[in-house]
Design an enzyme around this catalytic site. Structure first.
Site, PDB file in Angstrom:
ATOM      1  N   SER A  20       1.316  -6.605  15.211  1.00 35.12           N
ATOM      2  CA  SER A  20       2.670  -7.095  14.937  1.00 35.12           C
ATOM      3  C   SER A  20       2.988  -8.175  15.948  1.00 35.12           C
ATOM      4  O   SER A  20       2.366  -8.239  17.029  1.00 35.12           O
ATOM      5  CB  SER A  20       3.673  -5.948  15.076  1.00 35.12           C
ATOM      6  OG  SER A  20       5.008  -6.407  15.110  1.00 35.12           O
TER       7      SER A  20
ATOM      8  N   TYR B 221       6.842   1.554  20.075  1.00 29.76           N
ATOM      9  CA  TYR B 221       6.222   0.672  19.078  1.00 29.76           C
ATOM     10  C   TYR B 221       5.624  -0.560  19.750  1.00 29.76           C
ATOM     11  O   TYR B 221       4.479  -0.934  19.509  1.00 29.76           O
ATOM     12  CB  TYR B 221       7.278   0.249  18.047  1.00 29.76           C
ATOM     13  CG  TYR B 221       6.766  -0.689  16.985  1.00 29.76           C
ATOM     14  CD1 TYR B 221       6.012  -0.215  15.925  1.00 29.76           C
ATOM     15  CD2 TYR B 221       7.038  -2.057  17.037  1.00 29.76           C
ATOM     16  CE1 TYR B 221       5.544  -1.076  14.939  1.00 29.76           C
ATOM     17  CE2 TYR B 221       6.577  -2.920  16.060  1.00 29.76           C
ATOM     18  CZ  TYR B 221       5.831  -2.428  15.013  1.00 29.76           C
ATOM     19  OH  TYR B 221       5.359  -3.271  14.044  1.00 29.76           O
TER      20      TYR B 221
END
Length: 263
Positions: A143, A156
């Protein structure tokens, strides 16, 4: 589109979102696909639809935190198709923007187990077959949250930075075997996946921050030079390229697909 005819691909988190788009693209270019995912009903239906269109897709219910299930996923590729050429680690969960003061130990462990340990277990299982054959592609879906720190989820972000580091380490130590190791880093992508820190969500493409996650076109233009969210098909195209023979000299690379956000 690149030709992956008769390549055998194992993908995790393949039954929805980016994963399903990748499976659809893989099937369209001739690949044989073993789709791992946590949502059995959805995965089996996706396989049925792809096979009805002439694809060769097998679904295996897989929780990537469990070594036995991961081993079964890879073994299915060997049993059905005789080899594994490409591994795509796409399974992942988001943590609901919990910062370090809000992140419980349980949430931290869940995020790390799925986003990072899952890729480790699956890579380890696949490499047992790739290294002896002298060929392979390992593609990890990280990401932009693994490239820049923002006011977003602590667990995350840490897991996605870790996934990039893990990919680079494998590239540095194992690229001489004929295997390439790369990461795709999506930005804000329009998917059908809900961010839910309480459940396993089989996709790694979640929103980097609240601004990028906005549906307001004017807000998007302020943070994304391209002025819009990306599509799952655009991420799938990047993954297909890295899986192709044309990408044979690309390894240890982080391919950012974010409309210019990180820039």
């Amino acid at each position: 589109m690149f030709n992956l005819k008769d390549k055998v691909v194992v993908i995790t988190g393949g039954e929805s979102g980016i994963g399903l788009a990748v499976c659809t693209s893989l099937s369209s270019v001739g690949a044989k696909v073993v789709m791992g995912g946590i949502q059995a009903d959805r995965g089996q239906e996706a396989c049925r639809q792809l096979n009805d269109k002439g694809g060769e897709v097998v679904f295996v219910k897989t929780d990537v935190r469990d070594r036995e299930q991961v081993d079964a996923l890879v073994r299915t590729a060997i049993d059905h198709f005789g080899k594994i050429d490409v591994l795509i680690n796409n399974a992942g969960v988001f943590d609901g923007f919990a910062d370090v003061t809000e992140t419980t130990e349980e949430l931290w462990d869940q995020i790390m187990a799925i986003n990072l340990k899952g890729a480790f277990l699956t890579s380890q299982a696949a490499l047992k077959h790739m290294i002896p054959q002298g060929f392979g592609r390992v593609i990890n879906v990280s990401s932009i949250g693994g490239l820049v720190g923002r006011a977003d989820g602590a667990a995350y972000t840490a897991s996605k930075f870790g996934l990039i580091g893990f990919t680079r380490q494998m590239a540095a130590s194992l690229s001489h075997t004929g295997i390439t190791f790369n990461t795709v880093c999506p930005g804000s992508i329009a998917t059908d996946i809900r961010s839910n820190s309480a459940s396993v969500i089989p996709s790694a493409a979640h929103l980097m921050n609240r601004g990028v996650g906005s549906s307001d076109p004017d807000a998007l233009k302020k943070v994304i030079p391209a002025g819009r969210k990306g599509t799952v098909d655009e991420i799938a195209a990047a993954i297909i390229f890295l899986a192709s023979d044309e990408a044979s000299y690309i390894t240890g690379h982080d391919l950012t697909v974010d409309g210019g956000y990180v820039a």
